[in-house]
Design an enzyme around this catalytic site. Structure first.
Site, PDB file in Angstrom:
ATOM      1  N   LYS A   1      -7.697 -31.989   8.219  1.00 28.74           N
ATOM      2  CA  LYS A   1      -8.649 -31.692   9.031  1.00 28.74           C
ATOM      3  C   LYS A   1     -10.053 -30.961   8.376  1.00 28.74           C
ATOM      4  CE  LYS A   1     -10.767 -32.071  13.069  1.00 28.74           C
ATOM      5  NZ  LYS A   1     -11.921 -31.028  13.421  1.00 28.74           N
TER       6      LYS A   1
ATOM      7  N   GLU B   1     -17.718 -35.696   6.687  1.00 28.71           N
ATOM      8  CA  GLU B   1     -18.501 -35.660   8.059  1.00 28.71           C
ATOM      9  C   GLU B   1     -19.949 -35.598   7.751  1.00 28.71           C
ATOM     10  OE1 GLU B   1     -18.580 -33.755  12.185  1.00 28.71           O
ATOM     11  OE2 GLU B   1     -16.895 -34.845  12.048  1.00 28.71           O
TER      12      GLU B   1
END
Length: 484
Positions: free
Chosen positions: A183, A190
């Protein structure tokens, strides 16, 4: 009476939406929050008419759970997680499961996994991506920790997860803190994707001199091809948006970007493991530079900038727009290649045995970086599970070969016009370094040996380390006197 399949602690929007998602899929959920009023309000409003139940204490919550008890936390990372675990454990038995669904650091999850295993409790650190909407209608879930917990969680997690071509965007990641590590890298990528799109926007605005409607049209077109992604889609929507005065809103937003720290964590991990995850690093630093708003305003008035007209640099706007899209695509390939390099190194360091194709699939739906591009990554790793770098896959080699000339044109044009493109240019610098048989690190080694006697390895004698007395007058320094 034990009736709930799982408990969720934390009734902020993410927690509420995940509970409602679980309820939609037929699971009975027990909701709990430290502030009891939030439990009652949730049951009386959002959860009204559902099978969702509540608890006013941790003891009551645990009594309402079927065995093995499954308790999922969606609370602030750090000390609050440790405090909540300490409060839950006395009410659990051997074989029960605690899941941390927050944005915790993977090192904390490594520690918690080990500590809880000693007490017979199974710990799972689960990355959750997709924001509020994803939590409600299908997130990307990245669970890792005690593998014995997975059979007890698989049905719930894979049913509530987003689907891509019918496949759940959720699978078991690996041991200990692997879920939160994956993550973390997702969040770093991102940052990189957002910075690349921001730089493309800046070029379309300042170099091609398009208005917001025209830029939105360009991004809509990009979203029909290889750049198709959630972030391109929402950027087009943002550019189309008009405020109460009927004007584009982006130019009215203060150009100072915030960050929550997960991008920095990716950079820290890259530095710790000695990997050149340069694009994500530049994306983080670009936000830091943006925060110097007042200084930038002063510098813009005092320091010289290129006095070049965009028309002299960009002669064919249609061609240059296409070149920007190619530069964006090539830079994106490098960003993901670097991210998967970091995943591979962590997998090796911790013996996680990560499945990179499965990770790409987990990211294909429900999360912020979801895109068509991830399907190509999945195929690359399915085809060659030992692939050392995405750039070496035939598909990506061909793609970057076709994009390379445009990439260089765009970076050069940006430099001439004084348009900052740190992500585009750092990606290109990485590519040039990665594809160079010889780089000037030989000179660096000589310098280190000159001032610090650190020695260097000879090409002609691999494994042989030597020191040169560079001055010829004695005066050697030793490596323990200066270390660089």
């Amino acid at each position: 009476m034990a009736e709930a399949d799982i408990a969720v602690i934390g009734l902020a929007v993410m927690g509420q939406n995940l509970i409602l998602n679980m309820n939609d899929h037929g699971f009975t959920v027990c909701a709990f929050n430290r502030t009891v009023k939030l439990v009652d309000d949730f049951l009386a409003n959002e959860a009204k008419g559902t099978k969702i139940i509540g608890a006013h204490s941790i003891e009551e919550m645990c009594k309402k759970l079927k065995r093995p008890r499954r308790v999922m936390m969606l609370i602030k990372a750090g000390t609050p997680v440790d405090m909540m675990i300490d409060a839950i454990v006395p009410h659990l038995e051997e074989g029960d499961i605690i899941i941390d669904g927050g944005n915790s650091e993977y090192t904390d999850s490594n520690r918690r996994s080990e500590q809880l295993a000693a007490k017979g409790i199974m710990f799972v650190g689960c990355g959750v991506s997709g924001g509020e909407e994803g939590a409600r209608f299908g997130p990307s879930l990245m669970p890792g920790g005690n593998p014995k917990a997975w059979p007890h969680l698989k049905d719930i997690f894979q049913k509530i997860a987003a689907k891509s071509n019918g496949e759940p965007c959720c699978d078991w990641v690996g041991n200990a803190g692997s879920g939160h590590f994956v993550k973390m890298v997702h969040n770093g990528i991102e940052y990189g994707d957002m910075q690349l799109i921001a730089e493309a926007y800046h070029l379309l605005s300042k170099a091609v001199e398009l208005n917001h409607d025209q830029m939105a049209e360009v991004l809509d077109d990009w979203n029909k091809g290889e750049l198709e992604s959630f972030l391109i889609e929402i950027t087009a929507n943002i550019l189309k948006y008009r405020d109460e005065q009927g004007e584009p809103i982006v130019p009215k937003i203060r150009d100072s970007a915030g960050q929550k720290g997960t991008g920095k964590w990716t950079c820290f991990a890259a530095l710790e493991y000695g990997l050149p995850v340069t694009l994500i690093g530049e994306a983080v630093f670009a936000r830091c530079l943006s925060a110097l708003k007042d200084e930038r305003v002063r510098a813009s008035k005092q320091l010289p900038r290129p006095q070049v007209s965009p028309d002299t640099v960009v002669q064919d706007k249609r061609v240059f727009i296409k070149q920007i899209s190619k530069a964006l695509y090539a830079s994106k390939i490098v960003s993901y290649a670097q991210g998967f390099m970091l995943l591979a190194e962590a997998s090796k360091q911790f013996n996680w045995n990560l499945n990179f194709g499965a990770i790409a699939l987990m990211w294909r739906g429900g999360c912020i970086i979801r895109s068509r591009f991830l399907g190509d990554i999945e195929h690359a790793f399915q085809k060659n599970k030992q692939l050392s770098n995405l750039l070496l896959d035939d598909f990506f080699t061909k793609a970057i070969t076709e994009a390379q000339d445009s990439w260089r044109v765009v970076v050069c044009a940006a430099v001439r016009l004084g348009i900052p493109v740190p992500a585009f240019s750092s990606a290109l610098a990485f590519y040039d370094g990665y594809t160079s048989e010889v780089v000037p690190a030989n000179l660096l080694q000589a310098q280190r040996d000159y001032f610090g006697a650190h020695t260097y390895e000879l090409l002609a004698k691999p494994g042989t380390w030597v020191h040169t007395n560079w001055t010829g007058t004695g005066g050697r320094v030793t490596s323990n006197a200066y270390n660089a």
